[in-house]
Scaffold this active site. Structure first.
Site, mmCIF file in Angstrom:
data_model
loop_
_atom_site.group_PDB
_atom_site.id
_atom_site.type_symbol
_atom_site.label_atom_id
_atom_site.label_comp_id
_atom_site.label_asym_id
_atom_site.label_seq_id
_atom_site.Cartn_x
_atom_site.Cartn_y
_atom_site.Cartn_z
ATOM 1 N N VAL A 1 -4.813 -13.488 0.429
ATOM 2 C CA VAL A 1 -5.424 -14.591 -0.324
ATOM 3 C C VAL A 1 -5.375 -14.386 -1.840
ATOM 4 C CG1 VAL A 1 -7.788 -13.662 -0.117
ATOM 5 C CG2 VAL A 1 -7.429 -16.119 -0.454
ATOM 6 N N SER B 1 -10.517 -3.315 9.306
ATOM 7 C CA SER B 1 -11.868 -3.883 9.458
ATOM 8 C C SER B 1 -11.896 -4.964 10.529
ATOM 9 C CB SER B 1 -12.356 -4.461 8.131
ATOM 10 O OG SER B 1 -11.487 -5.484 7.674
ATOM 11 N N ILE C 1 0.836 -1.201 0.000
ATOM 12 C CA ILE C 1 0.000 0.000 0.000
ATOM 13 C C ILE C 1 0.870 1.250 0.000
ATOM 14 C CG2 ILE C 1 -1.736 1.314 1.276
ATOM 15 C CD1 ILE C 1 -2.905 -1.327 2.257
ATOM 16 N N TYR D 1 -4.042 -9.014 16.561
ATOM 17 C CA TYR D 1 -3.945 -7.976 15.528
ATOM 18 C C TYR D 1 -5.098 -6.988 15.641
ATOM 19 C CZ TYR D 1 -4.061 -5.718 10.950
ATOM 20 O OH TYR D 1 -4.109 -4.784 9.948
ATOM 21 N N ASP E 1 10.919 3.010 6.249
ATOM 22 C CA ASP E 1 10.648 1.569 6.213
ATOM 23 C C ASP E 1 11.864 0.819 6.741
ATOM 24 O OD1 ASP E 1 9.927 -1.188 5.254
ATOM 25 O OD2 ASP E 1 8.371 -0.092 4.184
#
Length: 324
Positions: free
Chosen positions: A189, A122, A13, A145, A32
């Protein structure tokens, strides 16, 4: 020229966000530690005179202070993702996602950063069965998490109230697209299944495939970050927003559509069998977001529904992953 810090800027992202920001005329600084980010994601970015890389870890407060110096906006993407990873190693997930987040918030506040936009999740909806998911109604977290991401939201709210820094949290829903890593034990996935299908290997769905997700293409996520960063609507600040499409697709249907799109490049992929395995611990059965709040306060209009995003992603995967 406004200066933006993207933490986790070498990740999937973060690197996509950085490219969009450079295109929009911003100066971009990337922080990073390359624990999960990829140097190859920065190849084109490093050619720009408006791009700067700091190699460092958000768990080091001095590094965070240095990274925030002279910055107008922070887009905080750095985190250790993955529910299974957090179950296997909750301590490291907490160190990065909570302590690292706090370091960044404090460093941004001390440097008088105008706005701190951060990647929420989410997963925060936890055991809530309500659909669609509405920002103000969450359940109990189902994984370490999810706990870390909920704590981020609480800290952001407290820092606004205590120190006056403006924040916006973006609850990402199953983001996918170009540059997403298909390898490793915690691969998402869609790229994982893509790589397997391209190698004529059978993907294994966790459970019977009826679990559903609000799969969100990377361009929608970029749009939300830019809107959150640039909005002049004061009512939109210090809020949390679903970053999604507002629809849901079952894992089974996703896998079949993925196989169909890949078969357009290689018909042999259409013969690969999709298999089923046991359910995965910590998985939320169904996920579908309400995006009304983002539409009303930020002017968000997703550019890519799932099928359109998947078709674009598959074209990128085919061009780039088949060389691996």
């Amino acid at each position: 020229m406004k200066k933006v810090l993207v933490t986790g800027g070498a990740g999937f992202i973060g690197s996509n966000l950085s490219e969009a920001l450079i295109t929009q005329g911003y100066q971009v600084r990337c922080l990073d530690n390359f624990a999960t980010g990829k140097r190859e994601n920065l190849t084109e970015l490093l050619k720009s005179k408006r791009y700067e890389l700091i190699e460092g870890d958000i768990r080091n407060f001095e590094t965070c202070l240095q990274a925030c110096e002279g910055i107008d906006y922070v887009l905080h993407q750095a985190a250790l993702g993955s529910v299974p990873r957090s179950i296997n190693d909750p301590i490291t997930s907490n160190e990065v996602n909570v302590e690292g987040f706090l370091n960044m918030l404090k460093a941004a506040s001390e440097n008088n950063v105008k706005r701190f936009v951060y990647a929420a999740s989410s997963s925060t909806y936890g055991d809530s069965t309500a659909l669609p998911k509405v920002e103000e109604k969450i359940g109990k977290p189902l994984s370490p998490y999810a706990v870390t991401k909920l704590v981020n939201e609480i800290y952001a709210d407290v820092f606004h109230r205590t120190y006056g820094i403006d924040t916006i949290g973006l609850r990402y829903f199953n983001v996918f697209g170009r540059k997403q890593d298909p390898n490793g034990a915690y691969a998402a996935v869609i790229p994982k299944f893509t790589m397997q299908l391209m190698n004529y290997e059978s993907p294994v769905i966790n459970g019977d495939g009826t679990y559903s997700r609000d799969f969100t293409y990377i361009d929608n996520v970029i749009q939300m970050n830019l809107l959150a960063m640039e909005t002049d609507n004061t009512e939109a600040l210090n809020e949390v927003y679903n970053t999604a499409v507002g629809d849901r697709t079952t894992i089974k249907d996703m896998a079949e559509l993925l196989k169909k799109y890949l078969s357009e490049f290689d018909p042999k992929i259409g013969e690969v069998e999709i298999k089923n395995g046991p359910n995965r611990q910590g998985d939320v059965p169904h996920s579908k977001a309400s995006i009304e709040k983002a539409q009303q306060l930020l002017g968000y209009q997703p550019s890519h529904k799932f099928a359109k995003g998947l078709k674009e992603a598959v074209a990128w995967y085919w061009e780039n992953l088949k060389k691996v």
